[in-house]
Motif scaffolding. Structure first.
Motif, PDB file in Angstrom:
ATOM      1  N   MET A 119       0.847  -1.200   0.000  1.00 40.11           N
ATOM      2  CA  MET A 119       0.000   0.000   0.000  1.00 40.11           C
ATOM      3  C   MET A 119       0.880   1.246   0.000  1.00 40.11           C
ATOM      4  O   MET A 119       1.767   1.407   0.833  1.00 40.11           O
ATOM      5  N   GLU A 120       0.673   2.133  -0.935  1.00 37.62           N
ATOM      6  CA  GLU A 120       1.463   3.356  -1.038  1.00 37.62           C
ATOM      7  C   GLU A 120       0.871   4.426  -0.129  1.00 37.62           C
ATOM      8  O   GLU A 120      -0.268   4.828  -0.271  1.00 37.62           O
ATOM      9  N   ILE A 121       1.688   4.873   0.843  1.00 33.24           N
ATOM     10  CA  ILE A 121       1.222   5.892   1.791  1.00 33.24           C
ATOM     11  C   ILE A 121       1.505   7.288   1.254  1.00 33.24           C
ATOM     12  O   ILE A 121       0.705   8.200   1.396  1.00 33.24           O
ATOM     13  N   THR A 122       2.664   7.468   0.631  1.00 28.94           N
ATOM     14  CA  THR A 122       3.010   8.780   0.091  1.00 28.94           C
ATOM     15  C   THR A 122       3.687   8.603  -1.255  1.00 28.94           C
ATOM     16  O   THR A 122       4.321   7.576  -1.519  1.00 28.94           O
ATOM     17  N   SER A 123       3.568   9.585  -2.113  1.00 23.48           N
ATOM     18  CA  SER A 123       4.167   9.483  -3.429  1.00 23.48           C
ATOM     19  C   SER A 123       5.583  10.060  -3.449  1.00 23.48           C
ATOM     20  O   SER A 123       6.241  10.026  -4.478  1.00 23.48           O
ATOM     21  N   PHE A 124       6.048  10.600  -2.312  1.00 24.82           N
ATOM     22  CA  PHE A 124       7.394  11.165  -2.242  1.00 24.82           C
ATOM     23  C   PHE A 124       8.196  10.486  -1.145  1.00 24.82           C
ATOM     24  O   PHE A 124       7.663  10.093  -0.118  1.00 24.82           O
ATOM     25  N   TYR A 125       9.493  10.366  -1.386  1.00 21.50           N
ATOM     26  CA  TYR A 125      10.382   9.784  -0.384  1.00 21.50           C
ATOM     27  C   TYR A 125      11.785  10.351  -0.572  1.00 21.50           C
ATOM     28  O   TYR A 125      12.126  10.896  -1.636  1.00 21.50           O
ATOM     29  N   MET A 126      12.610  10.216   0.476  1.00 18.20           N
ATOM     30  CA  MET A 126      13.989  10.675   0.408  1.00 18.20           C
ATOM     31  C   MET A 126      14.905   9.474   0.231  1.00 18.20           C
ATOM     32  O   MET A 126      14.839   8.527   0.997  1.00 18.20           O
ATOM     33  N   GLU A 127      15.751   9.514  -0.776  1.00 17.13           N
ATOM     34  CA  GLU A 127      16.703   8.444  -1.031  1.00 17.13           C
ATOM     35  C   GLU A 127      18.080   8.885  -0.532  1.00 17.13           C
ATOM     36  O   GLU A 127      18.568   9.955  -0.884  1.00 17.13           O
ATOM     37  N   ILE A 128      18.709   8.058   0.312  1.00 19.83           N
ATOM     38  CA  ILE A 128      20.011   8.359   0.891  1.00 19.83           C
ATOM     39  C   ILE A 128      21.073   7.532   0.164  1.00 19.83           C
ATOM     40  O   ILE A 128      20.926   6.317   0.017  1.00 19.83           O
ATOM     41  N   SER A 129      22.149   8.193  -0.261  1.00 18.93           N
ATOM     42  CA  SER A 129      23.223   7.513  -0.983  1.00 18.93           C
ATOM     43  C   SER A 129      24.396   7.243  -0.044  1.00 18.93           C
ATOM     44  O   SER A 129      25.116   8.171   0.352  1.00 18.93           O
ATOM     45  N   GLU A 130      24.580   5.976   0.325  1.00 22.12           N
ATOM     46  CA  GLU A 130      25.730   5.590   1.136  1.00 22.12           C
ATOM     47  C   GLU A 130      27.025   5.854   0.369  1.00 22.12           C
ATOM     48  O   GLU A 130      28.040   6.264   0.956  1.00 22.12           O
ATOM     49  N   LYS A 131      27.005   5.652  -0.937  1.00 21.25           N
ATOM     50  CA  LYS A 131      28.185   5.880  -1.770  1.00 21.25           C
ATOM     51  C   LYS A 131      28.620   7.337  -1.702  1.00 21.25           C
ATOM     52  O   LYS A 131      29.819   7.633  -1.561  1.00 21.25           O
ATOM     53  N   ASN A 132      27.682   8.272  -1.783  1.00 21.53           N
ATOM     54  CA  ASN A 132      28.028   9.693  -1.743  1.00 21.53           C
ATOM     55  C   ASN A 132      28.489  10.115  -0.352  1.00 21.53           C
ATOM     56  O   ASN A 132      29.367  10.975  -0.211  1.00 21.53           O
ATOM     57  N   LEU A 133      27.890   9.518   0.669  1.00 17.69           N
ATOM     58  CA  LEU A 133      28.318   9.808   2.043  1.00 17.69           C
ATOM     59  C   LEU A 133      29.779   9.412   2.236  1.00 17.69           C
ATOM     60  O   LEU A 133      30.587  10.197   2.754  1.00 17.69           O
ATOM     61  N   ALA A 134      30.125   8.203   1.817  1.00 17.60           N
ATOM     62  CA  ALA A 134      31.509   7.742   1.928  1.00 17.60           C
ATOM     63  C   ALA A 134      32.435   8.600   1.075  1.00 17.60           C
ATOM     64  O   ALA A 134      33.550   8.941   1.492  1.00 17.60           O
ATOM     65  N   ASN A 135      31.962   8.973  -0.112  1.00 18.16           N
ATOM     66  CA  ASN A 135      32.762   9.833  -0.991  1.00 18.16           C
ATOM     67  C   ASN A 135      33.126  11.139  -0.302  1.00 18.16           C
ATOM     68  O   ASN A 135      34.275  11.595  -0.366  1.00 18.16           O
ATOM     69  N   ASN A 136      32.140  11.751   0.360  1.00 19.01           N
ATOM     70  CA  ASN A 136      32.366  13.070   0.956  1.00 19.01           C
ATOM     71  C   ASN A 136      33.393  13.020   2.083  1.00 19.01           C
ATOM     72  O   ASN A 136      34.268  13.892   2.176  1.00 19.01           O
ATOM     73  N   ILE A 137      33.284  12.018   2.942  1.00 14.65           N
ATOM     74  CA  ILE A 137      34.241  11.927   4.047  1.00 14.65           C
ATOM     75  C   ILE A 137      35.624  11.571   3.515  1.00 14.65           C
ATOM     76  O   ILE A 137      36.632  12.155   3.929  1.00 14.65           O
ATOM     77  N   ASN A 138      35.686  10.649   2.584  1.00 13.99           N
ATOM     78  CA  ASN A 138      36.982  10.272   2.010  1.00 13.99           C
ATOM     79  C   ASN A 138      37.615  11.432   1.261  1.00 13.99           C
ATOM     80  O   ASN A 138      38.841  11.621   1.300  1.00 13.99           O
ATOM     81  N   TYR A 139      36.772  12.222   0.591  1.00 15.94           N
ATOM     82  CA  TYR A 139      37.274  13.397  -0.130  1.00 15.94           C
ATOM     83  C   TYR A 139      37.912  14.398   0.838  1.00 15.94           C
ATOM     84  O   TYR A 139      39.032  14.876   0.607  1.00 15.94           O
ATOM     85  N   LEU A 140      37.216  14.705   1.937  1.00 10.95           N
ATOM     86  CA  LEU A 140      37.759  15.648   2.923  1.00 10.95           C
ATOM     87  C   LEU A 140      39.026  15.093   3.565  1.00 10.95           C
ATOM     88  O   LEU A 140      40.008  15.819   3.776  1.00 10.95           O
ATOM     89  N   LYS A 141      38.990  13.814   3.878  1.00 13.00           N
ATOM     90  CA  LYS A 141      40.137  13.171   4.523  1.00 13.00           C
ATOM     91  C   LYS A 141      41.370  13.207   3.623  1.00 13.00           C
ATOM     92  O   LYS A 141      42.487  13.520   4.081  1.00 13.00           O
TER      93      LYS A 141
END
Length: 265
Positions: free
Chosen positions: A1-23
């Motif tokens: 059953m669809e409750i909402t037509s919108f959702y937030m997608e979180i990218s683990e790949k981009n999260l790791a990229n950002n920390i590794n980039y700063l590091k």
């Protein structure tokens, strides 16, 4: 059953990229800030993703955020720095839970923590540079030095905050912080940090610091005028388009008159 037509997608790949980039860019360890529900990204989701990618040191604002994370058996292996003062009623709990690193937000708080059996290696000192926030006041630094020497204390860390300073003032505060760390004994602290995300962009890596404390940058969120091209946005809002309307002949856009809207573009 669809409750909402919108959702937030979180990218683990981009999260790791950002920390590794700063590091990699600054050659310093990153202390991820995951307070405020990881800036709306989901504190448990982000902490678990960070752990999977080898990061086992986090910082949060309040004890309840740390306790929420430590319900996860894997995350109990992490170190979680709590910024805000912790009530004495939790001291006995913290003594038996070395995953939690507490902050001494005043000289009086430090003495109270030590007197109640909290190991100094489970404490970080916060220094106040007059932002009207908490922290050990500069007038207590001499007393602090004597206390550390007399009790032969070693700490989890020491830190401060640049807040909303301009470039020149921020550099002066970093220099003053460095002087305080050296005066107290740099070897007494496992972790030394002061820069927030914008401070990282402004000043780069500081030799005397061990960590960069980053919040919004690890999520790829960048403020106007402060841009790192190597950072990627961690979330995307996705959903179905419910409909498209031609409003050329309409007087209003939702509750607002079109005449009141700027149309610079």
């Amino acid at each position: 059953m669809e409750i909402t037509s919108f959702y937030m997608e979180i990218s683990e790949k981009n999260l790791a990229n950002n920390i590794n980039y700063l590091k990699e860019k600054y050659k310093k360890s990153v202390l991820p800030v995951i307070k405020a529900n990881a800036y709306g990204h989901g504190i448990e989701l982000i902490a678990t993703a960070l752990y999977k990618n080898g990061y086992k040191e986090f910082s949060v604002a309040r004890l309840n955020e740390a306790l929420k994370l430590l319900k996860n058996e894997e995350l109990k292996k992490c170190k979680i720095l709590v910024f805000e003062t912790i009530d004495e009623s939790y001291f006995s709990y913290i003594k038996n839970y070395d995953s939690i690193i507490v902050t001494a937000n005043s000289f009086r708080e430090l003495k109270n923590l030590v007197d109640n059996g909290i190991s100094s290696k489970q404490i970080q000192l916060k220094i106040d540079f007059g932002f009207g926030r908490n922290g050990i006041e500069l007038l207590d630094i001499l007393k602090l030095k004597s206390y550390i020497v007399n009790k032969n204390l070693e700490f989890s860390g020491i830190y401060s905050h640049l807040y909303a300073t301009d470039f020149i003032e921020g550099k002066e505060l970093i220099d003053r912080f460095s002087e305080i760390v050296l005066f107290l004994g740099k070897e007494k602290f496992q972790m030394i940090h002061i820069q927030n995300s914008v401070g990282i962009l402004f000043y780069g890596a500081q030799d005397f610091m061990t960590h960069m404390r980053s919040g919004i940058f690890i999520y790829g969120l960048q403020e106007e005028g402060f841009f790192h091209e190597g950072l990627k946005q961690v979330f995307q809002l996705k959903g179905k388009v419910a409909g498209v309307r031609d409003i050329e002949d309409s007087k209003y856009l939702a509750y607002t008159s079109k005449d009141d809207l700027s149309n610079d573009d």
